[in-house]
Structure formats: structure tokens, C-alpha cells
Scaffold this motif. Sequence first.
Motif, PDB file in Angstrom:
ATOM      1  N   PRO A  67       1.017  -1.249  -0.047  1.00  0.00           N
ATOM      2  CA  PRO A  67      -0.130   0.227  -0.002  1.00  0.00           C
ATOM      3  C   PRO A  67       0.700   1.532   0.125  1.00  0.00           C
ATOM      4  O   PRO A  67       0.444   2.127  -0.643  1.00  0.00           O
ATOM      5  CB  PRO A  67      -0.664  -0.123   1.156  1.00  0.00           C
ATOM      6  N   PHE A  68       2.219   1.388   0.644  1.00  0.00           N
ATOM      7  CA  PHE A  68       2.793   2.450   0.780  1.00  0.00           C
ATOM      8  C   PHE A  68       3.309   2.681  -0.569  1.00  0.00           C
ATOM      9  O   PHE A  68       3.652   3.590  -0.976  1.00  0.00           O
ATOM     10  CB  PHE A  68       3.983   2.157   1.637  1.00  0.00           C
ATOM     11  N   ALA A  69       3.996   1.508  -1.227  1.00  0.00           N
ATOM     12  CA  ALA A  69       4.537   1.565  -2.614  1.00  0.00           C
ATOM     13  C   ALA A  69       3.421   1.990  -3.891  1.00  0.00           C
ATOM     14  O   ALA A  69       3.753   3.069  -4.613  1.00  0.00           O
ATOM     15  CB  ALA A  69       5.175   0.332  -3.078  1.00  0.00           C
ATOM     16  N   TRP A  73       5.037   6.178  -2.343  1.00  0.00           N
ATOM     17  CA  TRP A  73       6.007   6.696  -1.565  1.00  0.00           C
ATOM     18  C   TRP A  73       7.453   5.888  -1.739  1.00  0.00           C
ATOM     19  O   TRP A  73       7.396   4.541  -1.742  1.00  0.00           O
ATOM     20  CB  TRP A  73       5.572   5.940  -0.068  1.00  0.00           C
ATOM     21  N   GLN A  74       8.176   6.639  -2.186  1.00  0.00           N
ATOM     22  CA  GLN A  74       9.580   6.107  -2.815  1.00  0.00           C
ATOM     23  C   GLN A  74      10.447   5.175  -2.076  1.00  0.00           C
ATOM     24  O   GLN A  74      10.978   4.018  -2.280  1.00  0.00           O
ATOM     25  CB  GLN A  74      10.357   7.114  -3.473  1.00  0.00           C
ATOM     26  N   LYS A  79      12.065  -0.285  -1.076  1.00  0.00           N
ATOM     27  CA  LYS A  79      12.071  -1.365   0.070  1.00  0.00           C
ATOM     28  C   LYS A  79      11.413  -2.524  -0.772  1.00  0.00           C
ATOM     29  O   LYS A  79      11.880  -3.456  -0.680  1.00  0.00           O
ATOM     30  CB  LYS A  79      11.139  -1.082   1.329  1.00  0.00           C
ATOM     31  N   SER A  80      10.320  -2.571  -1.616  1.00  0.00           N
ATOM     32  CA  SER A  80       9.928  -3.553  -2.436  1.00  0.00           C
ATOM     33  C   SER A  80      10.936  -4.057  -3.297  1.00  0.00           C
ATOM     34  O   SER A  80      10.824  -5.416  -3.203  1.00  0.00           O
ATOM     35  CB  SER A  80       8.625  -2.878  -3.295  1.00  0.00           C
ATOM     36  N   ALA A  81      11.681  -3.241  -3.757  1.00  0.00           N
ATOM     37  CA  ALA A  81      12.661  -3.891  -4.877  1.00  0.00           C
ATOM     38  C   ALA A  81      13.831  -4.772  -3.785  1.00  0.00           C
ATOM     39  O   ALA A  81      14.143  -5.769  -4.238  1.00  0.00           O
ATOM     40  CB  ALA A  81      13.734  -2.819  -5.391  1.00  0.00           C
ATOM     41  N   HIS A  82      14.150  -4.216  -2.481  1.00  0.00           N
ATOM     42  CA  HIS A  82      14.914  -5.100  -1.711  1.00  0.00           C
ATOM     43  C   HIS A  82      14.302  -6.346  -1.494  1.00  0.00           C
ATOM     44  O   HIS A  82      15.069  -7.505  -1.398  1.00  0.00           O
ATOM     45  CB  HIS A  82      15.193  -4.224  -0.596  1.00  0.00           C
TER      46      HIS A  82
END
Length: 132
Positions: A67-69, A73-74, A79-82
Motif C-alpha cells: 500500500p505504501f509503494a 512513497w519512494q 523497500k519492495s525492490a530489496h
Amino acid sequence: MNIGDLEWQSTYHDGPLRMVRALLEQGHVDLVVGAAREREDWFWAKAAVDALCAAGEFEQAMELVQPFAEAGWQPAVWKSAHILVGWGRVEEGLALVRPDEREQEDEWKCHDFAELLVKAGRVERRSRSSNH
């Protein structure tokens, strides 16, 4: 999810870090995850995501950060990428944050992407030859 609120939290509110740390140290990851969802609090979510990833719970970590992504929210996008890279879904993770031609002028974005490449094991070692 409101970007303005997330920016305010990031700028003026360090988050309830002591409480989050204490709960995680006591093994209450589920409580921190629940609070992060209920409050839509980035600091709680980030701490919960880190704990979930450390436990190999990548799918649950992605659900929490999503939901944040999606709100744009960069820090959550990164964090999603990590999470994806740690989960073994390297190409998907790198694609989320790979700098485009315009962004290649952004020193920080390129630096962060380079760090993600290292985490993904995508760094080639080149030996120095005497011909150089």
C-alpha cells in the motif's frame, strides 16, 4: 495512504522506534505487522518488513509494503525492490527501481541502484591487466 502524511512522518516523526524494537526483540512480529497495517505507519511497516524478510517471509513483507509503494512513497518502492531481490525475484526487483535515461543524472538514485545490484550479486569483477 497519503504521501503528504508519509512525508510529514519522515521529516518530523522518528517513529516509535523504541517500542517497535522492544516488541520485535520479544518476538512480537505479528503485533508490529498488525499495528503497521492498522495505523498505516511507515516506521512500523518498515521495521516489520525487515523482521519478516529476516525470517524469510517475503510474501507477507511484500503485502505489508504494497500500500505504501502503490501510493508512490519512494522509500516503500525501494523497500519492495530489496524484498524482491532477497526473495530471489531479482529481475522484478531491479525493474522497479532501475534508473531510466533521465534519472541516470541523479547521483543518489544511481548509488542506491548500484547497492541493490551488489545485493543481487550483479557486479562483475574485472581484473587489472598490465595492458592498462
